[in-house]
Design an enzyme around this catalytic site. Structure first.
Site, PDB file in Angstrom:
ATOM      1  N   CYS A   4     -38.216  46.280   0.826  1.00  0.00           N
ATOM      2  CA  CYS A   4     -38.827  44.955   0.943  1.00  0.00           C
ATOM      3  C   CYS A   4     -39.448  44.488  -0.358  1.00  0.00           C
ATOM      4  CB  CYS A   4     -39.877  44.958   2.055  1.00  0.00           C
ATOM      5  SG  CYS A   4     -41.087  46.284   1.906  1.00  0.00           S
ATOM      6  N   ILE A   6     -37.753  37.606  12.046  1.00  0.00           N
ATOM      7  CA  ILE A   6     -38.163  38.375  13.223  1.00  0.00           C
ATOM      8  C   ILE A   6     -39.683  38.426  13.311  1.00  0.00           C
ATOM      9  CG2 ILE A   6     -38.106  40.634  14.347  1.00  0.00           C
ATOM     10  CD1 ILE A   6     -35.315  41.023  13.232  1.00  0.00           C
ATOM     11  N   GLY A   7     -40.347  38.520  12.168  1.00  0.00           N
ATOM     12  CA  GLY A   7     -41.809  38.509  12.162  1.00  0.00           C
ATOM     13  C   GLY A   7     -42.366  37.230  12.746  1.00  0.00           C
ATOM     14  N   GLY A  11     -40.452  44.407   8.874  1.00  0.00           N
ATOM     15  CA  GLY A  11     -39.074  43.953   8.984  1.00  0.00           C
ATOM     16  C   GLY A  11     -38.907  42.588   8.357  1.00  0.00           C
ATOM     17  N   SER A  12     -37.911  41.865   8.814  1.00  0.00           N
ATOM     18  CA  SER A  12     -37.576  40.586   8.200  1.00  0.00           C
ATOM     19  C   SER A  12     -38.560  39.495   8.591  1.00  0.00           C
ATOM     20  CB  SER A  12     -36.161  40.162   8.609  1.00  0.00           C
ATOM     21  OG  SER A  12     -36.128  39.739   9.953  1.00  0.00           O
ATOM     22  N   THR A  13     -38.656  38.479   7.747  1.00  0.00           N
ATOM     23  CA  THR A  13     -39.553  37.353   8.010  1.00  0.00           C
ATOM     24  C   THR A  13     -39.164  36.582   9.272  1.00  0.00           C
ATOM     25  OG1 THR A  13     -40.212  37.155   5.693  1.00  0.00           O
ATOM     26  CG2 THR A  13     -40.423  35.185   7.060  1.00  0.00           C
ATOM     27  N   GLU A  57     -45.662  43.101   8.000  1.00  0.00           N
ATOM     28  CA  GLU A  57     -45.211  43.362   6.635  1.00  0.00           C
ATOM     29  C   GLU A  57     -43.749  42.948   6.597  1.00  0.00           C
ATOM     30  OE1 GLU A  57     -43.238  44.573   3.812  1.00  0.00           O
ATOM     31  OE2 GLU A  57     -43.498  46.611   4.573  1.00  0.00           O
ATOM     32  N   GLU A  77     -33.646  36.947   0.511  1.00  0.00           N
ATOM     33  CA  GLU A  77     -33.677  38.410   0.396  1.00  0.00           C
ATOM     34  C   GLU A  77     -32.295  38.973   0.711  1.00  0.00           C
ATOM     35  OE1 GLU A  77     -36.747  41.914   1.652  1.00  0.00           O
ATOM     36  OE2 GLU A  77     -36.179  40.506   3.233  1.00  0.00           O
ATOM     37  N   LYS A  93     -41.391  52.058  18.209  1.00  0.00           N
ATOM     38  CA  LYS A  93     -39.955  51.792  18.334  1.00  0.00           C
ATOM     39  C   LYS A  93     -39.309  51.851  16.954  1.00  0.00           C
ATOM     40  CE  LYS A  93     -37.093  48.481  18.130  1.00  0.00           C
ATOM     41  NZ  LYS A  93     -35.857  49.224  17.750  1.00  0.00           N
TER      42      LYS A  93
END
Length: 505
Positions: A298, A246-247, A242-244, A264, A399, A189
């Protein structure tokens, strides 16, 4: 309906008004016939319409991947045959290099030089894993008393892969190449802002000989399509960049079915310039470290620490060279800084800068939106340097994902290390010094997955890429990545001549 493999890629126009998904080797519309719009961020203009997937589309993509994996079309290929297909993917990409670069620039707004480097690395990723998989095998352990143990590497299964918008082609290659090299099937995706080169890469995979169902791409919102992939019981592993925040959400949802994970995530990477550093090299490297890819990276070195004894000298050159950076037509080879990906992201960046000013920081240069001649409706932000900051400020702690760097002084090595590690992130870091002892001591104490010493570059194929702390876990771009896409099976065999009777019956 013909499969992609039966068509001729050299006759395919990469630039289209409408892009379909790829499921089971065919270009398909969304079942609901819905689409979304993707834009050229440098101009703000509509670039194309893209099929908008739903949960039902994810289901059929996972089913195609599952069937392809279970029937062994790909995973039972001899390793050397898989290797040839990966090299064929790279060969097709090389033949259509300029078209891939142009499409990447159009959909991301990045500079031509940045896109060229990233597409080239994408090609090299497939070549690297074509070679790496040949030597990726298990071990034989000789045990006493007539026992033999050997291990074998088996593909983990169906992999859901979710990639960001900042490196569309490169992130797709980072994910797809090791997964299919290991024998897995993929449901990819891409980000809704930049789906085009990932779709085309999937088509190239089929042209090169990847069987139907092994590489599928579904396009649409992360909140629905991404979640459907993460939660699907037919997916064995999720790889996310992606972002932390969302991770963390993905980790929680994936835990319900104990999926394997590679995450990551975000970064707030320190860049330390010691007193004995080559000033010019440190200035050039620091400019690249934060303003490359318009700071939308990142591992961008967004926290700059300069020794107090050279601070004034360094900053004079750093500000001067930053002000000389050229923003403009992304397809112009002379352009050094491209556009911001979207109006929303531009407003996020500007909000961080305004918050820094409100908290007492000083903007030395930049700090505002820019109008570029001929691209007035695009999203442009001036390269920005902020000083007089503290570690309590949002602009230092969080970030930003834009061309903004904060600068602070330090007085000694111990303080530099403490400042560098004073963050919840741990992805990249950089050190500038002529003293090898300093470089080694500091590198060993920095809490980050990547340490760059007198070097502005963070990754090449074959070098591990990944983070400590809340920057995620797992490593990409290296041989060890193959372990994340395989299971290790242990086989214990007895070859002794006397029957075993451990209970003495």
């Amino acid at each position: 309906m013909s499969t992609i493999k039966e068509e001729k890629m050299e006759k395919l126009n990469m630039k289209r008004e409408y892009y379909q998904m790829v499921i089971n080797g065919e270009r398909v519309d969304a079942l609901a016939k819905e689409t979304f719009t993707t834009y050229n961020p440098a101009t703000g203009e509509v670039l194309a319409q893209v099929a908008k997937a739903s949960k039902d589309d994810v289901n059929r993509a996972v089913e195609a991947a599952r069937n392809a994996f279970d029937n062994g079309k790909w995973r039972k290929f001899p390793v050397n045959k898989r290797s040839r297909v990966l090299n064929k993917i790279a060969s097709i990409m090389r033949a259509r290099f300029n078209e891939l670069v142009e499409l990447e620039v159009l959909n991301s707004g990045k500079s031509l030089s940045a896109a060229q480097g990233q597409v080239m690395q994408s090609i090299e990723d497939f070549e690297f894993y074509a070679a790496a998989i040949v030597g990726h095998r298990g071990e034989v352990n000789n045990l006493p008393y007539g026992f033999l143990n050997y291990t074998q590497k088996e593909p983990v299964g169906v992999c859901g892969q979710i990639i960001p918008w900042n490196y569309p082609m490169m992130m797709a290659a980072w994910k797809i190449a090791p997964a299919i090299a290991a024998g897995c099937s993929v449901v990819l995706k891409p980000a809704s802002l930049t789906p085009l080169t990932a779709i085309v890469l999937t088509e190239i995979c089929h042209e090169a000989g990847v069987p139907e169902g092994v590489v599928n791409v579904v396009t649409g919102p992360g909140a629905s399509v991404g979640d459907a992939i993460v939660e699907h019981p037919g997916v064995d592993k999720v790889a996310f960049t992606g972002s932390t925040p969302i991770g963390k959400d993905i980790m929680g949802k994936a835990s319900q079915t104990l999926k394997r994970l590679t995450l990551e995530l975000g970064g707030k990477s320190p860049n330390i310039v010691f007193e004995d550093a080559d000033i010019d090299a440190a200035v050039y490297g620091s400019i690249f470290g934060i303003f490359y890819n318009t700071g939308q990276s990142c591992e961008a070195r967004s926290r700059l620490y300069v020794h107090e004894n050279i601070y004034d000298q360094f900053m004079e050159k750093f500000v001067e060279k930053t002000q000389q950076l050229r923003l403009g037509n992304p397809m112009d080879p002379g352009t050094q800084v491209g556009s911001i990906i979207s109006r929303g992201q531009l407003e996020v960046i500007d909000g961080y800068v305004k918050s820094a000013i409100e908290e007492g920081a000083t903007v030395l240069t930049g700090g505002h939106e820019v109008t570029v001649e001929g691209f007035e409706n695009g999203y442009w932000y001036a390269p920005t340097i902020i000083t007089d900051v503290t570690h309590e400020m949002k602009v230092v702690k969080e970030e930003i994902f834009g061309p903004v760097v904060v600068v602070m002084k330090f007085s000694n090595e111990k303080e530099a290390i403490k400042l560098a590690n004073d963050t919840e992130f741990g992805l990249g870091s950089a050190i500038w010094t002529k003293d090898q002892g300093t470089a080694t001591r500091v590198a060993h104490q920095i809490q980050a997955g990547i340490v760059m010493v007198n070097c502005p570059f963070s990754a090449f194929p074959g070098t591990p890429f990944g983070g400590y702390k809340q920057s995620g876990f797992g490593r990409e771009l290296c041989i060890e990545t193959l372990d994340l896409y395989t299971e290790t099976k242990s086989v214990l065999s007895y070859y002794g001549g006397k029957p075993l009777n451990p209970l003495g019956v």
